[in-house]
Design a protein around this motif. Sequence first.
Motif, PDB file in Angstrom:
ATOM      1  N   LEU A  72       0.830  -1.203   0.000  1.00 36.89           N
ATOM      2  CA  LEU A  72       0.000   0.000   0.000  1.00 36.89           C
ATOM      3  C   LEU A  72       0.868   1.257   0.000  1.00 36.89           C
ATOM      4  O   LEU A  72       0.556   2.228  -0.698  1.00 36.89           O
ATOM      5  CB  LEU A  72      -0.949  -0.003   1.198  1.00 36.89           C
ATOM      6  CG  LEU A  72      -2.087  -1.012   1.114  1.00 36.89           C
ATOM      7  CD1 LEU A  72      -2.794  -1.131   2.457  1.00 36.89           C
ATOM      8  CD2 LEU A  72      -3.072  -0.617   0.017  1.00 36.89           C
ATOM      9  N   ARG A  73       1.939   1.237   0.754  1.00 40.43           N
ATOM     10  CA  ARG A  73       2.831   2.400   0.811  1.00 40.43           C
ATOM     11  C   ARG A  73       3.450   2.673  -0.554  1.00 40.43           C
ATOM     12  O   ARG A  73       3.596   3.814  -0.966  1.00 40.43           O
ATOM     13  CB  ARG A  73       3.902   2.185   1.874  1.00 40.43           C
ATOM     14  CG  ARG A  73       4.525   3.486   2.328  1.00 40.43           C
ATOM     15  CD  ARG A  73       5.414   3.330   3.539  1.00 40.43           C
ATOM     16  NE  ARG A  73       6.585   2.512   3.258  1.00 40.43           N
ATOM     17  CZ  ARG A  73       6.877   1.383   3.887  1.00 40.43           C
ATOM     18  NH1 ARG A  73       6.103   0.918   4.849  1.00 40.43           N
ATOM     19  NH2 ARG A  73       7.958   0.699   3.590  1.00 40.43           N
ATOM     20  N   ARG A  74       3.795   1.626  -1.283  1.00 41.25           N
ATOM     21  CA  ARG A  74       4.351   1.791  -2.629  1.00 41.25           C
ATOM     22  C   ARG A  74       3.295   2.300  -3.613  1.00 41.25           C
ATOM     23  O   ARG A  74       3.584   3.124  -4.467  1.00 41.25           O
ATOM     24  CB  ARG A  74       4.930   0.470  -3.149  1.00 41.25           C
ATOM     25  CG  ARG A  74       6.315   0.169  -2.643  1.00 41.25           C
ATOM     26  CD  ARG A  74       6.945  -0.997  -3.398  1.00 41.25           C
ATOM     27  NE  ARG A  74       6.214  -2.257  -3.251  1.00 41.25           N
ATOM     28  CZ  ARG A  74       6.369  -3.116  -2.255  1.00 41.25           C
ATOM     29  NH1 ARG A  74       7.220  -2.864  -1.294  1.00 41.25           N
ATOM     30  NH2 ARG A  74       5.680  -4.232  -2.216  1.00 41.25           N
ATOM     31  N   ARG A  75       2.092   1.789  -3.508  1.00 37.48           N
ATOM     32  CA  ARG A  75       1.023   2.143  -4.459  1.00 37.48           C
ATOM     33  C   ARG A  75       0.473   3.541  -4.244  1.00 37.48           C
ATOM     34  O   ARG A  75       0.084   4.201  -5.199  1.00 37.48           O
ATOM     35  CB  ARG A  75      -0.127   1.143  -4.367  1.00 37.48           C
ATOM     36  CG  ARG A  75       0.289  -0.227  -4.883  1.00 37.48           C
ATOM     37  CD  ARG A  75      -0.861  -1.104  -5.194  1.00 37.48           C
ATOM     38  NE  ARG A  75      -1.612  -0.577  -6.330  1.00 37.48           N
ATOM     39  CZ  ARG A  75      -2.888  -0.852  -6.546  1.00 37.48           C
ATOM     40  NH1 ARG A  75      -3.543  -1.618  -5.721  1.00 37.48           N
ATOM     41  NH2 ARG A  75      -3.502  -0.359  -7.583  1.00 37.48           N
ATOM     42  N   VAL A  76       0.402   3.984  -2.994  1.00 38.71           N
ATOM     43  CA  VAL A  76      -0.178   5.290  -2.679  1.00 38.71           C
ATOM     44  C   VAL A  76       0.970   6.288  -2.487  1.00 38.71           C
ATOM     45  O   VAL A  76       1.480   6.466  -1.386  1.00 38.71           O
ATOM     46  CB  VAL A  76      -1.093   5.214  -1.438  1.00 38.71           C
ATOM     47  CG1 VAL A  76      -1.713   6.570  -1.151  1.00 38.71           C
ATOM     48  CG2 VAL A  76      -2.190   4.166  -1.647  1.00 38.71           C
TER      49      VAL A  76
END
Length: 108
Positions: free
Chosen positions: A44-48
Amino acid sequence: MALVVPDVLEESCATRQALERLASKWRVLLIYALLAGPQRHAELRRRVAGISPKMLTETLREMEADGLVERRVLKERPPQHVEYALTALGKTLEAPLAAICSWATEHG
C-alpha cells in the motif's frame, strides 16, 4: 418518488458524518488501492504515492474502526505478516467513487 436531500449542514446529519469520514484524500486513495484486493502495508505504501508510513497506519486503523477495512494476520510470529482488505461495507464505495471519477474525467 421525490429525492430527499439531507441537510448536510447539520452536525447530526448521517450524510455529513459520512462525508467527514471519507473526505480524507488518503482514505479515498486507499479504497482505490484496496479495490484491487488484499494488500500488505508495504504494498500500500508503494502504491499510494506520498503517504508516510505513520499516516498509512493511522488511516488504516481509522478505516478499520469505521468498518471499511479488515486487518488479517497471516503470520503471528515475528516478523509478523498482516494484510488489509476492504470489508463488504468498504466495497460499496466502489460505485460512488467511480461516479466521481467519471464526473472528473468529463468536467476536469
